[in-house]
Design an enzyme around this catalytic site. Structure first.
Site, mmCIF file in Angstrom:
data_model
loop_
_atom_site.group_PDB
_atom_site.id
_atom_site.type_symbol
_atom_site.label_atom_id
_atom_site.label_comp_id
_atom_site.label_asym_id
_atom_site.label_seq_id
_atom_site.Cartn_x
_atom_site.Cartn_y
_atom_site.Cartn_z
ATOM 1 N N GLY A 186 -6.136 7.226 2.461
ATOM 2 C CA GLY A 186 -6.975 7.493 1.296
ATOM 3 C C GLY A 186 -6.092 7.953 0.163
ATOM 4 C CD GLU A 217 6.352 13.333 -9.489
ATOM 5 O OE1 GLU A 217 6.798 13.729 -10.566
ATOM 6 O OE2 GLU A 217 7.001 13.424 -8.422
ATOM 7 C CB CYS A 222 -1.364 6.516 -5.020
ATOM 8 S SG CYS A 222 -1.000 7.464 -6.491
ATOM 9 N NE ARG A 267 -8.644 18.413 -13.075
ATOM 10 C CZ ARG A 267 -8.315 17.257 -12.540
ATOM 11 N NH1 ARG A 267 -8.190 16.194 -13.284
ATOM 12 N NH2 ARG A 267 -8.128 17.146 -11.246
ATOM 13 C CB ALA A 271 3.001 -1.753 -1.479
ATOM 14 C CG ASP A 322 -7.170 17.135 -18.804
ATOM 15 O OD1 ASP A 322 -6.463 16.781 -17.849
ATOM 16 O OD2 ASP A 322 -8.326 16.677 -19.008
ATOM 17 C CG PHE A 347 -6.510 11.954 0.385
ATOM 18 C CD1 PHE A 347 -6.462 12.903 -0.627
ATOM 19 C CD2 PHE A 347 -5.342 11.265 0.711
ATOM 20 C CE1 PHE A 347 -5.266 13.164 -1.307
ATOM 21 C CE2 PHE A 347 -4.153 11.502 0.035
ATOM 22 C CZ PHE A 347 -4.111 12.470 -0.966
#
Ligand code: UDX
Ligand code: UDX
Length: 467
Positions: free
Chosen positions: A279, A171, A282, A42, A231, A37, A344
């Site tokens: 939330g 994923e 994605c 992180r 969706a 990364d 979320f």
């Protein structure tokens, strides 16, 4: 013969890359897995000796990490070194919605995916399988392929026997249950053209996933399946949330309605919990992407249809804010509101697109004083999400609390915004003694024991309850 993968490199040590690679490493001791990364801080957190400092909270993650970190799982910021020795590279970088330029507000920003493809092209030395893990707009694999093959830095172009192949392997993990979702997935989807590469990736999953759960298809169908799955899930949340309002108006009870309709096998019981709107990183992004793609192909009616799913989500958050203000005699200025839950959803410390964030910002705008308690989100994160230089006064109106009681002390209302387990068992007797009267409970997740709270004299509004 199936090609044997020995070295995996994953670009992006985030909520997806970190847990996914940990589960692969734990189940494939013969494969060396390097997660890289650009964010060194992180990476340091992923390497911290005390596992409570891992950068993300996910039940079961600590145990998996401690079983294989520094055995065959490594976290590093030395991207080039690990790209050079990998024979399979996962791209798991973030792809946020574009904020400017063509497609702003809808299309995904692919600049990091493209940068990753360029780096791979420049540094990869072996016959390399590149796997898209990030959720990407349809046909991104084609772009990655083109960059890999035609970049002038392509290190493999003079090697006849070495090549890049691209696979899509979306994923489906859900935060909060990621480890379980990865260990026992409903399905593993692999999209691609090159049979040998598909088989190599399949072989990795076969270490712990049954063969009949692995489904292979072409690249575009795989990429599109991920967007459509998200969706449809988001649509279910918007559907049930729209009915929460109808229940309130007509005197019905949304929990019983959800239970009753979920008993129908054709509908099923999942994703029928009401809440303050979906939330996470994605759902909104993927629907916006879908809308962008549909518009691009001239499918206006289809994009209008999916826009409504987003509209209901915004409307739900706003109507909750209106309920709070109206019920508290039309003003919340200087009132202390205890916020229970900031992530979320439960069991994660992720606050991306959290409805709590949106609702808290609006409540601060109305002049209220917020006392926020979340079991896992850090005070630094809450401040980062809520404070900005354009609203300097908010700093004095924000208190981050260590537990429920601290937040409830002197509060006029408790607003439950995340469905953490502990909010199902609030000790209403002690909490009500700490609050100011008249006191209010706004339960936007429909998880509290509202009957006990009511019996103690608290005024209760529970989302989707008409009585
Ligand atoms: C994932 C997916 O990859 C994304 O497409 C999906 O829609 C949301 O989930 P996630 O793991 O949740 O992303 O994102 P995040 O936690 O932000 O992690 C991405 C990581 O990639 C970050 O740590 C970031 O520093 C890193 N990154 C980004 C790189 O290492 N290189 C880059 O060029 C860009
Ligand atoms: C989602 C998809 O589920 C996962 O397959 C994909 O890989 C990434 O996006 P995630 O965003 O982590 O996962 O969590 P999810 O459980 O889907 O919840 C998304 C949002 O919907 C949360 O805000 C959650 O609180 C909300 N939700 C979910 C509801 O309000 N009601 C429900 O019944 C379910």
């Amino acid at each position: 013969m199936i090609r044997k993968i020995k070295n995996i490199c994953c670009i992006g040590a985030g909520f997806v890359g970190g847990p996914t690679m940990s589960v692969i490493a734990a189940n494939c001791p013969d494969i060396k897995v390097n997660v890289v990364d650009i964010d060194e801080e992180r990476i340091d957190k992923w390497n911290s000796e005390d596992l409570s400092f891992l950068p993300i909270y996910e039940p079961g993650l600590k145990e998996i990490i401690s079983s294989c970190r520094n055995r065959n799982l490594f976290f590093s910021s030395n991207i080039i070194k690990h790209l050079k020795c990998a024979d399979m590279i996962f791209i798991s970088v973030n792809t946020p919605t574009k904020t400017k330029g063509v497609g702003a507000g809808q299309a995904s920003d692919l600049k990091w995916v493209e940068a990753s493809a360029r780096q791979i092209s420049k540094y990869a030395r072996s016959d390399t399988i590149v796997v898209e893990k990030s959720t990407l707009p349809v046909k991104t694999a084609q772009t990655i392929n083109t960059i890999l093959k035609y970049s002038k830095d392509n290190q493999l172009k003079n090697h006849k026997e070495k090549k890049f192949t691209v696979l899509s392997n979306p994923e489906f993990l859900s935060e909060g249950t990621a480890i379980n979702d990865l260990l026992s997935p409903d399905r593993v989807l692999i999209g691609g053209e090159d049979k040998e590469s598909i088989n190599a990736l399949m072989k990795i999953y076969l270490n712990w996933v049954e063969e009949d759960k692995i489904f292979t298809t072409d690249l575009w169908s795989s990429e599109l399946s991920k967007l459509i799955a998200n969706a449809l899930l988001a649509q279910r949340v918007s559907s049930i949330n729209s009915f929460s309002a109808l229940c309130e108006k007509t005197g019905a009870n949304i929990k019983d309605v959800s239970f009753a309709i979920g008993l129908d096998k054709r509908i099923g019981k999942y994703f029928l919990n009401v809440g303050p709107g979906f939330g996470g990183s994605c759902f909104k992004k993927d629907i916006l992407n879908l809308i962008y793609i549909c518009n691009h192909y001239g499918l206006q009616e289809v994009s209008n249809y999916w826009q409504k799913v987003l509209d209901i989500n915004e409307w739900q958050k706003n109507r909750i804010i209106n309920e709070i203000v109206n019920k508290m005699f039309g003003t919340i200025t200087d009132k202390r509101l205890a916020i229970f839950g900031f992530s979320f959803k439960a069991n994660t410390n992720d606050t991306r697109e959290s409805p709590s964030k949106f609702i808290c910002k609006k409540l601060l705008e109305e002049g209220s004083k917020l006392a926020i308690y979340d079991p896992k989100v850090s005070p630094e994160q809450i401040k980062k999400d809520l404070l900005d230089e354009n609203h300097p006064q908010d700093k004095d109106n924000l208190e981050i609390c260590a537990n429920q009681k601290e937040a409830a002390t002197g509060a006029d209302a408790i607003i439950v915004l995340t469905e953490w387990e502990e909010f199902k068992n609030i000790d209403w007797e002690s909490i009500s003694n700490l609050m100011r009267s008249p006191s209010w409970l706004f339960d936007t997740r429909s998880v509290c024991n509202i009957y006990e709270a009511k019996a103690l004299g608290i005024n209760v509004w529970s989302l989707g309850f008409g009585k």
